[in-house]
Design an enzyme around this catalytic site. Structure first.
Site, PDB file in Angstrom:
ATOM      1  NE  ARG A  47      45.607  36.670  21.487  1.00 17.46           N
ATOM      2  CZ  ARG A  47      46.417  35.861  20.787  1.00 17.46           C
ATOM      3  NH1 ARG A  47      47.647  35.646  21.231  1.00 17.46           N
ATOM      4  NH2 ARG A  47      46.007  35.277  19.683  1.00 17.46           N
ATOM      5  CE  LYS A 153      44.556  39.849  44.388  1.00 13.26           C
ATOM      6  NZ  LYS A 153      43.470  39.096  43.759  1.00 13.26           N
ATOM      7  CG  ASP A 182      48.873  42.106  48.117  1.00 14.77           C
ATOM      8  OD1 ASP A 182      47.928  42.919  48.207  1.00 14.77           O
ATOM      9  OD2 ASP A 182      48.842  40.984  48.639  1.00 14.77           O
ATOM     10  CG  HIS A 183      45.500  46.661  45.555  1.00  7.14           C
ATOM     11  ND1 HIS A 183      45.082  45.487  44.982  1.00  7.14           N
ATOM     12  CD2 HIS A 183      44.465  47.103  46.294  1.00  7.14           C
ATOM     13  CE1 HIS A 183      43.858  45.224  45.356  1.00  7.14           C
ATOM     14  NE2 HIS A 183      43.442  46.183  46.158  1.00  7.14           N
ATOM     15  CE  LYS A 187      43.460  48.989  49.914  1.00  2.76           C
ATOM     16  NZ  LYS A 187      42.976  50.099  49.069  1.00  2.76           N
ATOM     17  CD  GLU A 221      35.749  42.049  47.951  1.00  4.49           C
ATOM     18  OE1 GLU A 221      35.872  42.847  46.998  1.00  4.49           O
ATOM     19  OE2 GLU A 221      36.173  40.886  47.907  1.00  4.49           O
ATOM     20  CG  ASP A 240      40.454  37.080  44.401  1.00  4.41           C
ATOM     21  OD1 ASP A 240      41.361  37.614  43.736  1.00  4.41           O
ATOM     22  OD2 ASP A 240      39.389  37.651  44.667  1.00  4.41           O
ATOM     23  CG  HIS A 245      44.479  41.344  48.797  1.00  6.55           C
ATOM     24  ND1 HIS A 245      45.552  41.829  48.070  1.00  6.55           N
ATOM     25  CD2 HIS A 245      43.437  41.312  47.920  1.00  6.55           C
ATOM     26  CE1 HIS A 245      45.171  42.067  46.830  1.00  6.55           C
ATOM     27  NE2 HIS A 245      43.900  41.765  46.720  1.00  6.55           N
ATOM     28  CE  LYS A 331      34.757  39.075  45.036  1.00  2.00           C
ATOM     29  NZ  LYS A 331      35.277  40.414  44.701  1.00  2.00           N
TER      30      LYS A 331
END
Length: 485
Positions: A47, A153, A182-183, A187, A221, A240, A245, A331
């Site tokens: 935008r 996602k 979905d990365h 892998k 993480e 998330d 994942h 997290k």
């Protein structure tokens, strides 16, 4: 590798964090490895304009220098020359459509092909609320023709919204045009799960409930939400990470023999596995929120959003019946890892005694999903000496060292290349997405209480106690090697 068709790549959200950290570095590395089409153009869109094309290229160069490091100017220069920016919105995509057509005419002329032979790759990295408007714009401007759409996602926020998203996408694109990315699946180490199991007689005969006691998929993480408070307030850890994942990792661990590494075979085998997964029991799910989350920017003062999730999952088929799968992520935890642990059943031969007091730990196969895949197997052997006493040891396999020139691709590089090839093997199908929401929906309907946990810990105590025998990560002080015991 066969020559790729000329491509116009349109990156929506091109000034965002994902583009800076993953997409432009991935395209640079593909160019460095000579894996991009001979003729291509990259159009960033959004935008708000970042300025002139040269100013946008300066921003992309800065991102490459930060996330790639030293650049090969013979690669970076030509790549940046092919990048431009055009503003667009759900209401007006005319300038973008004109830019795409101009780029196609130029590429077709250079390649000596008709413009209709130039492919379009549309990378839709936009908030979920913006998807419907952007897809409608693409349809109105007929940019969906000859196009492959990459969707990031989250694929909805629950079962109903996932179905609505599929309806919206289906109005403009055929299912075989849609690449839900979905990365984690891209892998190298995740794909190596299939090779490790199905190519080795050491593992495949034992990959079942008769030999395996439990499976852990652990993705802690160390980072906090780091300025993504608004995103997390609307999403939470379950949506998330778990429904995407970690469930996909579970599918790769538990999959039946697909008989071939191609789209139809892999998707059918994963679908059969997901169909056998029991819907989650909310009483066996732990939600947590790290201390200090409510002080993050854009987070409500009384937020009950989970930043941590641990679940117990069961697969009701002949291979896995009775074997618990434990999934954990969060997290602000004690370590940042991506670890799959296959815990084998103890053979219980009591005449073989371990050194020291207590029972020995069970054998475990530990797979670290790093960019350089690492695998360890805990074993027991006789301790040298006159007595029949056991000592524990570890076999280690480091594929990055053993195959130094194999040309491994980072996840986004691999998946971008697969989109240009039209290979959907490592992408998620609509029915997969629906089924994973069906599995998780009971937790959304009956949300567990959100328990506090300290930053730098392994989560709430109830989550630490969830698996019988404990988690591999965090049971004891971590060491500097592959394992944590």
């Amino acid at each position: 590798m066969s020559e790729l068709s000329p491509h116009v790549l349109v990156l929506f959200g091109a000034t965002g964090d994902l583009a800076a950290r993953k997409l432009f570095p991935g395209l640079y590395r593909l160019a460095l490895a000579k894996r991009l089409p001979t003729e291509y153009a990259i159009i960033g869109s959004g935008r708000h304009s970042p300025g002139s094309d040269d100013e946008f290229r300066d921003k992309v160069r800065a991102a490459l220098e930060e996330f790639v490091g030293d650049l090969d100017e013979a690669v970076a220069g030509p790549l940046l020359e092919r990048i431009s920016f055009v503003t667009s919105s759900a209401d007006d995509g005319s300038a973008l459509a004109a830019a795409v057509h101009d780029a196609e005419d130029r590429l077709a002329l250079d390649a000596g092909l008709p413009p209709g032979d130039v492919r379009r790759l549309l990378y839709l990295s936009v908030p979920p609320r913006a998807v419907e408007g952007m897809v409608g714009m693409l349809h109105r401007e007929e940019l969906n023709d000859r196009a492959r759409l990459v969707a990031e996602k989250p694929f909805g926020t629950d079962l109903a919204s996932a179905r609505e998203l599929d309806r919206i996408l289906g109005e403009a694109f055929d299912e075989d045009q849609i690449f839900r990315i979905d990365h984690f699946i891209g892998k190298e180490a995740v794909q190596n799960l299939l090779a490790l199991r199905f190519a080795n007689g050491l593992f495949e005969p034992a990959w079942n409930r008769h030999s395996i006691e439990s499976v852990q998929i652990d993705v802690p993480e160390k980072l906090t939400v780091e300025g993504r408070g608004s995103f997390y307030e609307g999403t939470g850890c379950l949506r998330d990470m778990i429904t995407t994942h970690l469930c996909q990792l579970m599918g790769f661990v538990a999959i039946e023999d697909p008989h071939a590494f191609r789209e139809g075979s892999i998707r059918a085998a994963k679908a059969a596995t997901f169909a056998a997964v029991r819907p989650l029991d909310p009483s066996r799910v732990v939600f947590g929120q790290y201390d200090g989350y409510r002080e993050e920017p854009d987070v409500a003062e009384d937020s009950d959003v989970e930043t941590f999730c641990a679940i117990e999952m069961w697969i009701d088929n002949d291979r896995w019946r009775g074997v618990p799968f434990y999934l954990r992520t969060g997290k602000a935890m004690a370590d940042g890892r991506r670890t799959i642990t296959i815990r084998f059943t103890d053979p219980r031969h009591r005449w073989l005694k371990p050194i020291g007091a207590g029972q020995p730990e069970p054998n475990e196969l530990v797979i670290e999903l790093t960019d350089q895949p690492r695998i360890a197997i805990d074993v027991r052997a006789k301790r040298p000496g006159p007595d029949m006493a056991l000592v524990e040891g570890v076999f280690r396999l480091d594929l990055a060292c053993d195959v130094p020139d194999a040309g491994a691709l980072e996840a986004y590089e691999r998946l971008l290349l697969d989109v240009m090839r039209g290979d959907r093997t490592l992408f998620t199908g609509a029915r997969e997405v629906e089924r994973l929401w069906e599995i998780c929906q009971p937790v959304l309907d009956h949300k567990p209480p959100v328990e506090p946990y300290e930053q730098g810990s392994w989560g709430p105590q109830s989550a630490i106690d969830l698996p019988i025998g404990g988690w591999r990560l965090g049971n004891h002080a971590p060491d500097t090697g592959l394992t944590n015991r």
